[in-house]
Design an enzyme around this catalytic site. Sequence first.
Site, PDB file in Angstrom:
ATOM      1  N   ASN A   1      30.354 -49.339 128.048  1.00 31.97           N
ATOM      2  CA  ASN A   1      31.009 -48.640 126.946  1.00 31.97           C
ATOM      3  C   ASN A   1      30.069 -47.499 126.547  1.00 31.97           C
ATOM      4  OD1 ASN A   1      31.760 -49.481 123.480  1.00 31.97           O
ATOM      5  ND2 ASN A   1      32.451 -47.793 124.718  1.00 31.97           N
ATOM      6  N   GLY A   2      30.566 -46.272 126.645  1.00 35.84           N
ATOM      7  CA  GLY A   2      29.734 -45.125 126.292  1.00 35.84           C
ATOM      8  C   GLY A   2      29.799 -44.048 127.355  1.00 35.84           C
TER       9      GLY A   2
ATOM     10  N   CYS B   1      32.209 -34.737 121.175  1.00 37.09           N
ATOM     11  CA  CYS B   1      31.394 -35.942 121.346  1.00 37.09           C
ATOM     12  C   CYS B   1      31.015 -36.066 122.813  1.00 37.09           C
ATOM     13  CB  CYS B   1      32.167 -37.190 120.918  1.00 37.09           C
ATOM     14  SG  CYS B   1      31.239 -38.710 121.242  1.00 37.09           S
TER      15      CYS B   1
ATOM     16  N   CYS C   1      27.560 -44.749 116.138  1.00 38.14           N
ATOM     17  CA  CYS C   1      28.679 -43.812 115.966  1.00 38.14           C
ATOM     18  C   CYS C   1      29.430 -44.140 114.665  1.00 38.14           C
ATOM     19  CB  CYS C   1      29.622 -43.950 117.146  1.00 38.14           C
ATOM     20  SG  CYS C   1      31.184 -43.065 116.929  1.00 38.14           S
TER      21      CYS C   1
ATOM     22  N   CYS D   1      35.442 -47.730 125.462  1.00 39.84           N
ATOM     23  CA  CYS D   1      35.832 -48.915 126.227  1.00 39.84           C
ATOM     24  C   CYS D   1      35.501 -50.168 125.415  1.00 39.84           C
ATOM     25  CB  CYS D   1      35.062 -48.989 127.538  1.00 39.84           C
ATOM     26  SG  CYS D   1      35.330 -47.567 128.598  1.00 39.84           S
TER      27      CYS D   1
ATOM     28  N   CYS E   1      29.679 -35.161 115.624  1.00 35.68           N
ATOM     29  CA  CYS E   1      30.937 -34.411 115.732  1.00 35.68           C
ATOM     30  C   CYS E   1      31.326 -33.783 114.389  1.00 35.68           C
ATOM     31  CB  CYS E   1      32.055 -35.270 116.304  1.00 35.68           C
ATOM     32  SG  CYS E   1      32.298 -36.804 115.450  1.00 35.68           S
TER      33      CYS E   1
ATOM     34  N   TYR F   1      37.199 -45.195 112.046  1.00 40.55           N
ATOM     35  CA  TYR F   1      38.493 -45.185 112.702  1.00 40.55           C
ATOM     36  C   TYR F   1      38.616 -46.140 113.884  1.00 40.55           C
ATOM     37  CZ  TYR F   1      41.686 -43.324 116.293  1.00 40.55           C
ATOM     38  OH  TYR F   1      42.604 -43.204 117.287  1.00 40.55           O
TER      39      TYR F   1
ATOM     40  N   GLY G   1      40.575 -49.451 124.771  1.00 38.85           N
ATOM     41  CA  GLY G   1      40.887 -48.838 126.057  1.00 38.85           C
ATOM     42  C   GLY G   1      42.106 -49.465 126.677  1.00 38.85           C
TER      43      GLY G   1
END
Length: 490
Positions: free
Chosen positions: A109-110, A406, A260, A2, A460, A266, A35
């Site tokens: 966010n998360g 993830c 992250c 988000c 991941c 990305y 998002g």
Amino acid sequence: MCGVFGAVLPASFGTSGTEAGAVAALGLFALQHRGQESAGLAVSDGEQLMLYKDLGLISSVLDERRLPSLRGRLAIAHCRYSTTGSTVWENAQPTLRLGPRRALAVGHNGNLVNTRELLGRLRGGRTRLPASTDTELLTALLADEPAADTVDALLRVLPTVRGAYSLVVLDERRVIGVRDPHGFRPLVLGRLPAPDQADRGRELWPDPAEDGWCLSSETAGLDIVGAEFVRDVEPGEMVILEEGHPPRSVRFAVATPALCVFELIYFARPDSYMEGRNLYEARRLMGMELAREQPADTDLVMPVPDTGAPAAAGYAEASGIPYREGLVRNRYTGRTFIQPSQTMRQRGVTIKLNPLREVVRGRRLTVVDDSIVRGTTTRQIVELLRRAGAAEVHLRISAPPIYHPCFYGIDTQITTELIAASKSIDEIREYTGADSLGYLSIAGVLKALDLPYEQFCFACFDGHYPEPVPYDASRRKFVLEEDASVAIGG
Ligand code: SF4
């Protein structure tokens, strides 16, 4: 994943009283890529909170018909992409709770990893929650907490919360930015100079109480509203913004940083900065490392637009192979990765990309992308290029293979959806129809970033989860299926 944005603007910013909402909505526009399912804005006029949220893109939800009625000098905004919760109005954010102890709104966010445990702490249980998100649960816990104020409630509740959370919290008088002790998701603080200062040029010792203050998931959100980057909100820190006061920092946990790394590879915008790195430049360097680790003898290097472009530029530079664009992207469609259903994803690629036949026909191509998640999109891209006459297609990926799900807020929660979890690299090559396939190593990512492994989450890619999750990484299996099913994030 988000996007969140927060703004506190003193009276010097305007008299209409809608400036904070407008700034927060504008800041959120720069975060639309984070998002696209819903958007919302909560404001406070110092006495009461107001909220508007809906499904859809920010431009259609927070338009000129809505903003004038959202009055106040404090605002938070949120755009959502659901990780496992469904795309329904109730799950849009910010959440709003008008409780007997306090009123507050939250943008998150998360993804939390102990939702079940937290649900056990909620008086009245799940029936009290109007939505099925972990954010709604967190908001209810904060609103219920018998504490002096919102900051005190956060100090009591946050030690019980595990997982990824970068929050913007709004009460009647404050906007509070919070980042979990690992700092999985980014959150930055920015200063918006008071309008008269902007006219006169910056004073040598400006009064921070006269300035506006912003919180944003990415620095690109600060740029769009004209705010200057001050610093990251640190992992385990909350930053309290109050009208007429400089920001106040309260540490609620010892920092154990694990940003992250996918944000840098990305997800975040290339014009954003993280860990002192411009992300376009970081990705270009990843492309250069990729060319060294995974060379290919081809005629052209081309990106999968748009996100593969910086790495493709770096690959071309390091390899000496000419760079050309061979796929044209329709700019008005969402990211394939974040469309909610497989059917939409499958339709997505042909709606999104069209090959330039003159460029690809008869050529041996190195095609650079930043990730392969499920493999379906990549397969369709290879097919598109072959149909357009490509002689050879060599895939190069500027990230390592994604072996593990993830749990911290990116939509790779189901191992069976990850192609690298069930196929070898050669099997993936065969599935995608490419002539060769090569990934960048974790060491290559770190070399490009020139930062230590310990600073990041790479779970991941290597299964080392910084925060325990209901998943056995070594066996690539869920160990507590039911816990995973209630981890609903935003
Ligand atoms: Fe990012 Fe992967 Fe860690 Fe999730 S598991 S936070 S996507 S690095």
